[in-house]
Scaffold this motif. Sequence first.
Motif, mmCIF file in Angstrom:
data_model
loop_
_atom_site.group_PDB
_atom_site.id
_atom_site.type_symbol
_atom_site.label_atom_id
_atom_site.label_comp_id
_atom_site.label_asym_id
_atom_site.label_seq_id
_atom_site.Cartn_x
_atom_site.Cartn_y
_atom_site.Cartn_z
ATOM 1 N N UNK A 1 0.827 -1.205 0.000
ATOM 2 C CA UNK A 1 0.000 0.000 0.000
ATOM 3 C C UNK A 1 0.860 1.252 0.000
ATOM 4 N N UNK A 2 1.864 1.242 0.861
ATOM 5 C CA UNK A 2 2.738 2.400 0.946
ATOM 6 C C UNK A 2 3.438 2.654 -0.385
ATOM 7 N N UNK A 3 3.905 1.532 -0.977
ATOM 8 C CA UNK A 3 4.567 1.659 -2.271
ATOM 9 C C UNK A 3 3.581 2.157 -3.334
ATOM 10 N N UNK A 4 2.334 1.597 -3.264
ATOM 11 C CA UNK A 4 1.310 2.008 -4.222
ATOM 12 C C UNK A 4 0.933 3.463 -4.053
ATOM 13 N N UNK A 5 0.812 3.903 -2.783
ATOM 14 C CA UNK A 5 0.483 5.306 -2.518
ATOM 15 C C UNK A 5 1.578 6.232 -3.039
ATOM 16 N N UNK A 6 2.806 5.790 -2.807
ATOM 17 C CA UNK A 6 3.920 6.607 -3.302
ATOM 18 C C UNK A 6 3.868 6.720 -4.822
ATOM 19 N N UNK A 7 3.581 5.561 -5.456
ATOM 20 C CA UNK A 7 3.478 5.570 -6.915
ATOM 21 C C UNK A 7 2.307 6.435 -7.360
ATOM 22 N N UNK A 8 1.164 6.289 -6.617
ATOM 23 C CA UNK A 8 -0.032 7.055 -6.975
ATOM 24 C C UNK A 8 0.210 8.548 -6.830
ATOM 25 N N UNK A 9 0.862 8.921 -5.724
ATOM 26 C CA UNK A 9 1.166 10.337 -5.499
ATOM 27 C C UNK A 9 2.083 10.859 -6.600
#
Length: 321
Positions: free
Chosen positions: A131-139
């Motif tokens: 999730x953290x990695x995905x959020x970083x990617x999303x941001x």
Amino acid sequence: MQKIIVVILIMFGVSNAYTQDLIKEIQKLTLANDSLQKQVIKPLIDSILKLNSAHSIEIAKLNEQLKALEIEKSELNKKIKTLESIVAELNKNKIKVERDNLQAKCDSLIIKVKELENLISAKDKQIAQEKELGQQKSIQEKENGKSEILNQIIQTYNKPLNELIINNTIKSVERDMSIVGDKTVVQQKLLSLQKYYNSEQVLNEKYSEQRVENALTHLKSIEQTELALKLIDKLSKYKLCNDGLKTTIDKILEIDKKFVANDEYTQKTKLNDVLAEIAWYFRNYRFNLIDYPYLSEIVLEIIKLKQKDANTDIAILKEKL
């Protein structure tokens, strides 16, 4: 017995003949009684005695059987108690065995639960990391997308002001202003466009000297392009055109007072007179329907009403000016 009876009868004065008959009768009864004793009563008594004797024997046998049954019952009760003790003991042993089996199963389940908890914990950590990695990617993707949109908007407004006025609207400009923010590269053009469109909106509203003056002030603060200068000219003449339309309506109201159309010919004649006043207004004030939307609506409403009925009172339309 018979003699005694004879003596008693003589003593009471009973005749000898009657006495003899009575004696005979008594003799008959005595014989009958003896016969009854021998043939009926004695055999009956003997039979009863035999039955009593047989019954006593049967009762004695039954009592013996009852005693034997009581003894057997007692023995059975002892056996039952013994068996109950055995069953109770067996039950105790069975419960213990089952308890031990359940405990073993429980221990096994506890171990499995612990393993699952460890697995879940590991998965939760993995999910959190993903999730953290995905959020970083999303941001990052959002930032990249926002940056790309921002660049596109900046490129869109990297054109002459006149061209931007033609190809945009107040809504699109305000939308882009909310996206661009205080980016100075296009901020000035966006503000200029906003001032232009807000000033142009004044021509869509009832004439107000204050709003016209404010609009002119705003327009004079932006780049004086061809369209900006034309809008300044139209705003400067708004009062003149507004007053001219009032005068034209007054002239039409004078026609209404002097001339009442009551047939097709007079209807057509009166309508031509009204249209002539409107044509005079267009010609003398160089009025263009596109330039003054609010005034144009009133002019078109006059024409519509008079075409339908040349006698229609249009005084209410003057109140809108």
